[in-house]
Write an enzyme that holds these catalytic residues in place. Structure first.
Site, short mmCIF file in Angstrom:
data_model
loop_
_atom_site.label_atom_id
_atom_site.label_comp_id
_atom_site.label_asym_id
_atom_site.label_seq_id
_atom_site.Cartn_x
_atom_site.Cartn_y
_atom_site.Cartn_z
N CYS A 77 0.79 -1.22 0.00
CA CYS A 77 -0.01 0.09 -0.06
C CYS A 77 0.88 1.22 0.01
O CYS A 77 1.54 1.61 1.02
CB CYS A 77 -1.07 -0.08 1.22
SG CYS A 77 -2.19 1.51 1.40
N CYS A 128 -0.48 4.28 1.79
CA CYS A 128 -0.46 4.09 3.42
C CYS A 128 0.99 4.37 4.13
O CYS A 128 1.28 4.95 4.89
CB CYS A 128 -0.81 2.54 4.10
SG CYS A 128 -2.40 2.07 3.17
N ASP A 129 2.01 3.87 3.10
CA ASP A 129 3.62 3.63 3.65
C ASP A 129 4.53 4.53 2.96
O ASP A 129 5.51 4.85 3.36
CB ASP A 129 4.03 2.23 3.58
CG ASP A 129 2.97 1.31 4.32
OD1 ASP A 129 2.23 2.00 5.43
OD2 ASP A 129 3.11 0.18 4.22
P1 FAD Z 1 -11.61 -5.53 4.74
O1 FAD Z 1 -11.04 -4.59 5.83
O2 FAD Z 1 -11.10 -6.52 3.54
O3 FAD Z 1 -12.68 -6.34 5.54
C1 FAD Z 1 -13.56 -7.53 4.91
C2 FAD Z 1 -13.95 -8.35 6.11
O4 FAD Z 1 -14.42 -9.24 5.37
C3 FAD Z 1 -12.60 -9.19 6.79
O5 FAD Z 1 -12.61 -9.17 8.23
C4 FAD Z 1 -12.86 -10.72 6.40
O6 FAD Z 1 -12.46 -11.31 7.64
C5 FAD Z 1 -14.52 -10.88 5.92
N1 FAD Z 1 -14.84 -11.66 5.23
C6 FAD Z 1 -14.27 -12.01 3.95
N2 FAD Z 1 -15.13 -13.08 3.35
C7 FAD Z 1 -15.82 -13.34 4.53
C8 FAD Z 1 -16.68 -14.60 4.44
N3 FAD Z 1 -16.75 -15.47 3.34
N4 FAD Z 1 -17.55 -14.93 5.62
C9 FAD Z 1 -17.28 -13.97 6.58
N5 FAD Z 1 -16.41 -12.81 6.67
C10 FAD Z 1 -15.71 -12.59 5.35
N6 FAD Z 1 -5.96 1.81 4.49
C11 FAD Z 1 -5.54 3.16 4.99
O7 FAD Z 1 -6.62 3.92 4.88
N7 FAD Z 1 -4.65 3.68 5.72
C12 FAD Z 1 -3.64 2.57 5.71
O8 FAD Z 1 -2.73 3.01 6.61
C13 FAD Z 1 -3.89 1.31 5.69
N8 FAD Z 1 -2.77 0.55 5.58
C14 FAD Z 1 -3.00 -0.61 5.17
C15 FAD Z 1 -1.94 -1.78 5.54
C16 FAD Z 1 -2.12 -3.05 5.05
C17 FAD Z 1 -1.11 -3.86 5.38
C18 FAD Z 1 -3.27 -3.40 4.36
C19 FAD Z 1 -3.36 -4.76 3.85
C20 FAD Z 1 -4.27 -2.35 3.99
C21 FAD Z 1 -4.00 -1.03 4.41
N9 FAD Z 1 -5.17 -0.21 4.41
C22 FAD Z 1 -4.88 1.12 4.85
C23 FAD Z 1 -6.07 -0.70 3.44
C24 FAD Z 1 -7.71 -0.87 4.15
O9 FAD Z 1 -7.15 -1.86 5.21
C25 FAD Z 1 -8.66 -1.37 3.41
O10 FAD Z 1 -8.99 -0.43 2.37
C26 FAD Z 1 -9.98 -1.56 4.19
O11 FAD Z 1 -9.59 -2.21 5.22
C27 FAD Z 1 -10.96 -2.14 3.41
O12 FAD Z 1 -12.03 -2.18 4.00
P2 FAD Z 1 -13.31 -3.11 3.84
O13 FAD Z 1 -14.15 -3.18 5.01
O14 FAD Z 1 -13.86 -3.24 2.42
O15 FAD Z 1 -12.85 -4.88 3.91
#
Ligand code: FAD
Ligand code: NAP
Length: 319
Positions: A136, A139-140
């Site tokens: 990302c 982010c970094d």
């Molecule tokens: P996710 O956070 O991916 O959540 C999806 C959830 O769905 C998960 O908890 C998963 O367990 C659940 N799930 C999936 N499939 C199923 C299923 N079949 N049944 C039940 N549960 C399920 N963004 C920033 O703004 N700032 C940052 O500094 C930043 N740093 C990051 C660092 C890293 C290492 C990573 C990987 C990402 C980073 N991001 C950052 C990006 C940010 O984390 C994502 O954009 C954000 O989390 C997306 O949110 P979401 O709710 O769409 O999905």
């Protein structure tokens, strides 16, 4: 019958849960296979969420989100969802809490299952994940101001992010295993005309090296000449593809419940409606997602407000 089923408990799902419960829906269930929080709980720090000035770990940052939702009545089912179907006016959710397949019925569904950057599998990647291996740049990048950094990959993401990184880094090495790129020619042209980017092709990274402080070097090999090269950089940004967690939308016949684009991102409009009435998608799995916590949270909120309207209209119709 559940009013609203939210699938996935990352920033999008938790924000949807907060707004849906606080907005008056009585029976809102969050299906999340693990502890709620999402991808960001795997990050050692987040510092770009507006209003949160202190740099926090992803876990510390997300903990109050669930507490706040549960206070307003969101129920958490720790379950893996395998499929969502539409049967008549309702949705059927197939899930497993560890004791075999169960089903639940819901009037409305918000899918917030996110996605995950693909991993390269390079030696040292797991060891230094989050300590000099990043997926990302938004982010970094800030942490590598005026430093030399490496980017891995030859697709649009790698080339676009390499260009983005030049705003921070003193130099960006773009490492790709082939001399041809998948990235759009115009994007590639922009990268080639950027003096801060040095193309290293056709090179593979054989090992990500470092110590307790994190990454300090990459061991590269030219796949044509066999020549080896050591790159002394504190970080490698890997962009080797992205997988959208859209499996819950796959039907028994292999088709998707709603429209998805050619990469599997769920097609939504500005109100997070999918092509199926009552089904919404929010966060990283939707088309054009910015893949940031703040954006996912905003999507979840939008979807919840729409779902409230949808469910209330159904209730009114019945009475
Ligand atoms: P996710 O956070 O991916 O959540 C999806 C959830 O769905 C998960 O908890 C998963 O367990 C659940 N799930 C999936 N499939 C199923 C299923 N079949 N049944 C039940 N549960 C399920 N963004 C920033 O703004 N700032 C940052 O500094 C930043 N740093 C990051 C660092 C890293 C290492 C990573 C990987 C990402 C980073 N991001 C950052 C990006 C940010 O984390 C994502 O954009 C954000 O989390 C997306 O949110 P979401 O709710 O769409 O999905
Ligand atoms: P991608 O197009 O699949 O590219 C991944 C790149 O990583 C490829 O160059 C691939 O090399 C390389 N790679 C894969 N595994 C590797 C490994 N283990 N080690 C080293 N290199 C590896 O992924 P993406 O760039 O994330 O893009 C995904 C899709 O989104 C694409 O269709 C893209 O066009 C689209 N996208 C569009 C935009 C835009 O339109 N602005 C922006 C971003 C993404 P090979 O080429 O040798 O296979």
């Amino acid at each position: 019958m559940i009013d609203l089923a939210i699938i996935g408990g990352g920033p999008a799902g938790l924000s949807a849960g907060l707004y849906a419960t606080r907005g008056g829906l009585k029976d809102v269930v969050l299906f999340e296979r693990g502890a709620p929080g999402g991808q960001i709980t795997g990050s050692s720090e987040i510092e770009n969420y507006p209003g949160v000035a202190a740099v926090q770990s992803g876990i510390d940052f997300m903990t109050p989100w669930q507490e706040q939702c549960f206070r307003f009545g969101l129920k958490h089912k720790m379950a893996e969802v395998s499929r969502v179907e539409k049967s008549g006016e309702h949705f059927k959710i197939f899930y497993d809490e560890g004791n075999g397949e169960m089903t639940a019925e819901a009037l409305s569904v918000i899918v917030c299952t996110g996605g995950r950057p693909r991993r390269s599998g390079i030696k040292g990647e797991s060891e230094f994940w989050g300590r000099g291996v990043s997926t990302c740049a938004t982010c970094d990048a800030f942490f590598y101001k005026k430093k030399e950094v490496a980017v891995l990959g030859g697709g649009d993401s790698a080339v676009e992010e390499a260009i983005y990184l030049t705003k921070f880094a003193s130099k960006v090495y773009l490492i790709h295993r082939r001399s041809e790129f998948r990235a759009a020619p115009i994007t590639l042209e922009h990268a080639r005309s950027n003096e801060k980017i040095e193309f290293l092709t056709p090179f593979v990274v054989e090992e990500i090296c470092g110590d307790n402080a994190g990454v300090n070097a990459l061991r590269l090999k030219n796949v044509e000449s066999g020549a080896e090269k050591i790159l002394n950089v504190p970080v490698i940004f890997e962009f080797v593809g992205y997988e959208v967690n859209n499996a819950v939308l796959k039907q028994k016949d292999g088709s998707f419940l709603c429209d998805v684009d050619k990469w599997g991102n769920v097609v939504v409009d500005l109100k997070m409606h999918t092509s199926v009435p009552g089904l919404f998608a929010a966060g990283d799995l939707r088309i054009d997602a910015q893949k940031q916590v703040i954006c996912a949270a905003g999507d979840g909120t939008t979807a919840a407000l729409q779902a409230i309207n949808y469910v209330e209209a159904l209730h009114k119709h019945k009475n």
